[in-house]
Scaffold this active site. Structure first.
Site, PDB file in Angstrom:
ATOM      1  N   GLY A   9      13.873   6.549  12.908  1.00  0.00           N
ATOM      2  CA  GLY A   9      12.822   6.449  13.914  1.00  0.00           C
ATOM      3  C   GLY A   9      11.798   7.536  13.692  1.00  0.00           C
ATOM      4  O   GLY A   9      11.610   8.020  12.568  1.00  0.00           O
ATOM      5  N   THR A  35      11.371  11.989  17.890  1.00  0.00           N
ATOM      6  CA  THR A  35      12.719  11.689  18.387  1.00  0.00           C
ATOM      7  C   THR A  35      13.760  12.377  17.501  1.00  0.00           C
ATOM      8  O   THR A  35      14.773  12.892  18.003  1.00  0.00           O
ATOM      9  CB  THR A  35      12.963  10.167  18.414  1.00  0.00           C
ATOM     10  OG1 THR A  35      11.909   9.555  19.148  1.00  0.00           O
ATOM     11  CG2 THR A  35      14.279   9.827  19.066  1.00  0.00           C
ATOM     12  N   GLY A  36      13.504  12.408  16.200  1.00  0.00           N
ATOM     13  CA  GLY A  36      14.429  13.087  15.281  1.00  0.00           C
ATOM     14  C   GLY A  36      14.657  14.539  15.689  1.00  0.00           C
ATOM     15  O   GLY A  36      15.786  15.033  15.694  1.00  0.00           O
ATOM     16  N   GLU A  68      16.334   9.542   9.102  1.00  0.00           N
ATOM     17  CA  GLU A  68      15.296   8.789   8.365  1.00  0.00           C
ATOM     18  C   GLU A  68      14.080   8.711   9.276  1.00  0.00           C
ATOM     19  O   GLU A  68      14.056   7.931  10.226  1.00  0.00           O
ATOM     20  CB  GLU A  68      15.800   7.378   8.039  1.00  0.00           C
ATOM     21  CG  GLU A  68      16.992   7.343   7.111  1.00  0.00           C
ATOM     22  CD  GLU A  68      16.628   7.565   5.653  1.00  0.00           C
ATOM     23  OE1 GLU A  68      15.455   7.899   5.369  1.00  0.00           O
ATOM     24  OE2 GLU A  68      17.513   7.431   4.811  1.00  0.00           O
ATOM     25  N   CYS A  82       8.466   2.016   7.383  1.00  0.00           N
ATOM     26  CA  CYS A  82       8.445   3.467   7.165  1.00  0.00           C
ATOM     27  C   CYS A  82       7.823   3.806   5.825  1.00  0.00           C
ATOM     28  O   CYS A  82       6.970   4.673   5.738  1.00  0.00           O
ATOM     29  CB  CYS A  82       9.857   4.017   7.265  1.00  0.00           C
ATOM     30  SG  CYS A  82      11.030   3.146   6.225  1.00  0.00           S
TER      31      CYS A  82
END
Ligand code: NAD
Length: 469
Positions: free
Chosen positions: A221, A225-226, A243, A277
């Site tokens: 994501g 958020t990571g 990722e 991505c």
């Protein structure tokens, strides 16, 4: 109206709360997806924990056979799931769309089923023998995004299960239905509790990733958020495969045949309407071939059928959600205000989150459309003159997921590729991932890799058995 459910311990569990999901092409309702409560996260993690010991004791050969049966179930239900993906996510059935996504799910299940990770003698002499075994980590929390919802969930859950872990998966709140249906179907061939789900937004994701009984987090994501997930993992010390977003540069070298590379560049940028991505998000073209490349891309964009992906003649669908639709429009409007040449192609249907295919020529570094991840069908094309200048441009951002170099002289292309900072640098192709080839980001695009043997290692921990001779 159809109501969908989470899966816990091999059973569908009715939720008390739901959200309605709509087709991004038509606005039609698809049904009600469950919304989990934080207490449901505890129940799902407990179920995964209960099942894990026994699953880890199943022989490696038997686990491989079960994962092969999962691949069969995916294959048998590919058309049903592809139609759900198209209705929920928007990508067309045809071309590089939802049937292609399902082929990916099958391939990314078959390959881990076929791979082995046997114990390795890491040292031996007259006095000792040290063998490294790869044992499962335990319960894996998998958090998936909305762009390739089933394929990315497959990347997360299949290697984990293959290596003896159990899983609690949370699909994106934008695309829960097709994923929950996939989980329901593959649970027919998995022991109860091996693959469980919870559903909802970031609040449920946070409850899952910070749960004290989680042993590994697989996250795909956004970068923001990571970063939150790294914080959440301080409560369980779970290792993370992260990722994150990309802003992939493609570099076209002088002397390249524009006609030969146009189709690769086009799909490299517009795969899944740019919501990928590792899509080309900034295209750097040498002055020598700039006009030829812009014209070849325009030619392709002009011919591309846009519309509801359930119509098999369409190759380009809508964006998945309003947030993304507005963001892309805003970045294109900004580029126009900044004096770029904005070219829009295609007959855009009324209603739905459709945008024209957009090429933005005479773009430059520093524009929002270049520096921010647009995640949509708007490609900035930047003219360059010197190699040093373009390498500095390619490497100037924090994102470093993928990149590509396009050239007729592939030896020269390889020397250029070696100077670009990214997890993968493709030559004369872009986003060409393969289930045997490790994939992951550098710098702010994350850490850890998925796929192949390296991907299996990432869902295990080493255990050394050291024998005194
Ligand atoms: P997102 O970060 O908004 O959401 C991803 C998932 O995280 C969703 O399931 C969401 O509910 C969940 N989530 C949100 N807040 C959370 C929290 N605090 N704790 C735990 N989970 C939380 O990303 P998105 O918009 O769904 O996906 C698009 C982004 O994903 C883009 O940046 C794209 O480049 C990136 N992406 C990366 C890869 C890769 O392999 N590197 C692949 C696909 C997408």
């Amino acid at each position: 109206m159809q109501t969908y459910s989470n899966m816990v311990s091999g059973k569908l569990v009715e939720a008390t709360d739901h959200q309605e999901i709509f087709n991004p092409a038509t606005g039609a309702s698809l049904g009600l997806a469950p919304l989990s409560q934080e207490s449901d996260v505890d129940v799902a993690v407990e179920a995964a924990r209960r099942a894990q010991g026994e699953w880890a004791r199943v022989s490696d050969q038997e686990r491989r056979a079960i994962v092969s049966r999962v691949a069969q179930v995916l294959e048998e239900n590919a058309e049903y799931l592809a139609e759900l993906i198209t209705r929920e996510q928007g990508k067309p059935l045809s071309g590089f769309g939802s049937r292609f996504e399902m082929q990916g799910c099958v391939a990314w299940t078959q390959v881990p089923a076929a791979l082995e990770l046997p114990p390795e003698v890491v040292h031996e002499d007259d006095t000792r023998k040290d063998v490294m075994h790869r044992v499962p980590l335990g319960v894996v929390a998998a958090i998936a995004p909305w762009n390739w919802p089933l394929m990315i969930a497959t990347w997360q859950i299949i290697p984990a299960i293959r290596m003896g872990n159990t899983v609690v998966l949370k699909p994106s709140e934008y695309t829960p239905i097709a994923t929950l249906e996939m989980v329901r179907l593959i649970n027919q061939v998995l022991p109860p509790g091996v693959l469980n789900t919870v559903s909802g937004d970031g609040r449920i994701g946070a409850a899952l990733t910070s749960h004290p009984d989680i042993d590994k987090i697989m996250f795909t994501g956004s970068e923001s958020t990571g970063r939150k997930i790294i914080g959440a993992s301080s409560s369980n010390l779970a290792p993370i495969t992260l990722e994150l977003g990309g802003n992939d540069a493609a570099v076209v070298l002088p002397g390249t045949d524009a006609g030969a590379i146009a189709e690769g560049l086009f799909w490299g940028a517009f795969l899944n309407m740019g919501q990928t991505c590792a899509c080309i998000k900034r295209l750097y073209v040498h002055d020598d071939v700039y006009d030829a490349v812009v014209s070849a891309l325009s030619e392709l964009a002009r011919k591309m059928p846009i519309g509801d992906g359930m119509n098999e003649s369409n190759l380009i669908g809508p964006l998945q959600n309003e947030m993304q639709f507005n963001k892309v429009k805003e970045l294109v409007a900004d580029a126009k205000e900044q004096g770029c040449n904005v070219m829009e192609f295609g007959q855009v249907p009324e209603g739905g989150y459709f945008l024209p295919l957009t090429l933005v020529s005479e773009a430059r570094d520093g524009l929002r459309l270049v520096d921010e991840e647009q995640f949509g069908p708007a490609l900035p094309i930047i003219r360059y003159h010197e190699l040093e200048e373009v390498i500095a441009s390619a490497n100037r951002l924090d994102a470093a997921l993928g990149a590509s170099v396009w050239a007729s002289d592939t030896d020269y292309a390889q020397t250029v590729a070696a100077q670009i900072e990214a997890g993968t640098v493709w030559i004369n192709q872009h986003g060409a991932i393969h289930p045997m080839v490790p994939f992951g980001g550098n710098k702010a695009s994350g850490y850890g890799v998925e796929f192949g043997v390296e991907g299996l290692k990432a869902v295990t921990q080493p255990r050394i058995i050291s024998l005194k001779k």
